[in-house]
Design an enzyme around this catalytic site. Sequence first.
Site, PDB file in Angstrom:
ATOM      1  N   CYS A  18      11.624  30.695  46.176  1.00  0.00           N
ATOM      2  CA  CYS A  18      10.716  29.694  45.180  1.00  0.00           C
ATOM      3  C   CYS A  18      11.475  29.416  43.998  1.00  0.00           C
ATOM      4  CB  CYS A  18       9.501  30.306  44.872  1.00  0.00           C
ATOM      5  SG  CYS A  18       8.432  29.358  43.718  1.00  0.00           S
ATOM      6  N   GLY A  19      11.918  28.111  43.718  1.00  0.00           N
ATOM      7  CA  GLY A  19      12.996  27.684  42.799  1.00  0.00           C
ATOM      8  C   GLY A  19      12.100  27.602  41.450  1.00  0.00           C
ATOM      9  N   ASN A  20      11.168  27.122  41.325  1.00  0.00           N
ATOM     10  CA  ASN A  20      10.410  26.871  40.110  1.00  0.00           C
ATOM     11  C   ASN A  20      10.100  28.250  39.660  1.00  0.00           C
ATOM     12  OD1 ASN A  20      10.640  24.273  39.755  1.00  0.00           O
ATOM     13  ND2 ASN A  20       8.921  23.805  40.878  1.00  0.00           N
TER      14      ASN A  20
ATOM     15  N   CYS B 172       8.320  21.055  43.383  1.00  0.00           N
ATOM     16  CA  CYS B 172       8.901  22.098  44.076  1.00  0.00           C
ATOM     17  C   CYS B 172      10.230  22.328  43.932  1.00  0.00           C
ATOM     18  CB  CYS B 172       8.441  22.100  45.485  1.00  0.00           C
ATOM     19  SG  CYS B 172       9.268  23.211  46.766  1.00  0.00           S
TER      20      CYS B 172
ATOM     21  N   GLU C 229       3.593  21.175  50.245  1.00  0.00           N
ATOM     22  CA  GLU C 229       4.233  22.463  50.091  1.00  0.00           C
ATOM     23  C   GLU C 229       3.533  23.353  51.290  1.00  0.00           C
ATOM     24  OE1 GLU C 229       5.208  25.564  47.376  1.00  0.00           O
ATOM     25  OE2 GLU C 229       5.368  24.074  45.718  1.00  0.00           O
ATOM     26  N   ARG C 230       4.399  23.981  52.035  1.00  0.00           N
ATOM     27  CA  ARG C 230       3.933  24.950  53.055  1.00  0.00           C
ATOM     28  C   ARG C 230       3.250  26.157  52.289  1.00  0.00           C
ATOM     29  NH1 ARG C 230       8.402  28.413  56.614  1.00  0.00           N
ATOM     30  NH2 ARG C 230       8.890  28.957  54.096  1.00  0.00           N
TER      31      ARG C 230
ATOM     32  N   ASN D 209       4.405  23.280  38.655  1.00  0.00           N
ATOM     33  CA  ASN D 209       4.488  24.479  39.633  1.00  0.00           C
ATOM     34  C   ASN D 209       3.845  25.536  39.008  1.00  0.00           C
ATOM     35  OD1 ASN D 209       6.779  25.130  42.318  1.00  0.00           O
ATOM     36  ND2 ASN D 209       4.623  24.989  42.534  1.00  0.00           N
TER      37      ASN D 209
ATOM     38  N   ASN E  22       8.287  22.737  54.244  1.00  0.00           N
ATOM     39  CA  ASN E  22       7.929  21.937  53.029  1.00  0.00           C
ATOM     40  C   ASN E  22       8.462  20.554  53.364  1.00  0.00           C
ATOM     41  OD1 ASN E  22       7.083  24.281  51.233  1.00  0.00           O
ATOM     42  ND2 ASN E  22       9.161  24.718  52.027  1.00  0.00           N
TER      43      ASN E  22
HETATM   44  N1  LIG Z   1       7.094  25.702  44.871  1.00  0.00           N
HETATM   45  C1  LIG Z   1       8.439  26.729  45.673  1.00  0.00           C
HETATM   46  C2  LIG Z   1       8.313  26.842  47.115  1.00  0.00           C
HETATM   47  C3  LIG Z   1       7.669  28.026  47.427  1.00  0.00           C
HETATM   48  C4  LIG Z   1       7.931  28.555  48.885  1.00  0.00           C
HETATM   49  C5  LIG Z   1       7.572  27.249  49.853  1.00  0.00           C
HETATM   50  N2  LIG Z   1       6.113  26.954  49.512  1.00  0.00           N
HETATM   51  C6  LIG Z   1       7.673  27.551  51.262  1.00  0.00           C
HETATM   52  O1  LIG Z   1       6.873  28.520  51.518  1.00  0.00           O
HETATM   53  O2  LIG Z   1       8.333  27.345  51.797  1.00  0.00           O
HETATM   54  C7  LIG Z   1       9.602  26.184  44.946  1.00  0.00           C
HETATM   55  O3  LIG Z   1       9.633  25.691  43.725  1.00  0.00           O
HETATM   56  O4  LIG Z   1      10.880  26.039  45.621  1.00  0.00           O
END
Ligand SMILES: N[C@@H](CCC[C@H](N)C(=O)O)C(=O)O
Length: 260
Positions: free
Chosen positions: A74-76, A197, A187-188, A13, A169
Amino acid sequence: MLLNFYKYQGTGNDFVMIDNRKGVFPKDNTELVSFLCDRRFGIGADGLILLENDQAADFKMVYYNSDGRQSTMCGNGGRCIVAFANFLGIVDQEISFVAIDGLHRASIDDGIVSLEMQEVQEIMEKSNSLFLDTGSPHHVQLVDGLKDFDVPKEGAKLRYGIYGEQGSNINFVDQESPDTFNVRTYERGVEDETYSCGTGVTAVALAMYHSGKTSNNRVRINTPGGKLEVKFKSSPDGYKEIWLTGPAKLVFKGEINVAS
Ligand SMILES: N[C@@H](CCC[C@H](N)C(=O)O)C(=O)O
């Protein structure tokens, strides 16, 4: 104007990381963020992250999806910004930062970052899936034949079909062993499958424990981009002390010419 950036990835990611402690980045410029994340015309990434000063914590994290819009946690990306802050020399072993969903603790050891996620009080059970918010909204669904599953197509159907304007997501899962799961995520805000994710992997671990698929509160997750681990404590009012652990790496640094 030349913009300095760093490219990080956490289990595939990937993120454009910008040191914005001087506050010069045009934060409302959706077009610029989308350009920087474009894999043909820009740097290329799933998202863009600003590191900013904060009064109460070591730093503040501002997250944008590759569509150019600010989004939820965003966790990653949180794991990657900890590695970035460590590279910049602005943190030591015990780290705290503020993100859109509140304060996070973290630690880093030899490129492996552990990030504490926000507590989760509610997991909604549906006919063939679960839904929970781990800082970002996540649909979790066990499927057969995950390896050949059409994640972009089936993920978009669910993201636009049942989750309305806000969307969600979408995580497709299969169980590898009593404490190990394989996950692929739509992913949203990227509007495609990403290699991993972090908030999604966290959601899968809690959902699999909640639905009795595992009795282990330390869950291993395999994603197309690499391996992550989620550990947590279960309590009568939900889940807490939730830690997401895995690698976060600097890939390259550079400068890019953007209209000032
Ligand atoms: N890749 C991320 C999530 C980022 C936010 C997600 N795309 C959203 O808009 O909800 C992760 O690692 O959590």
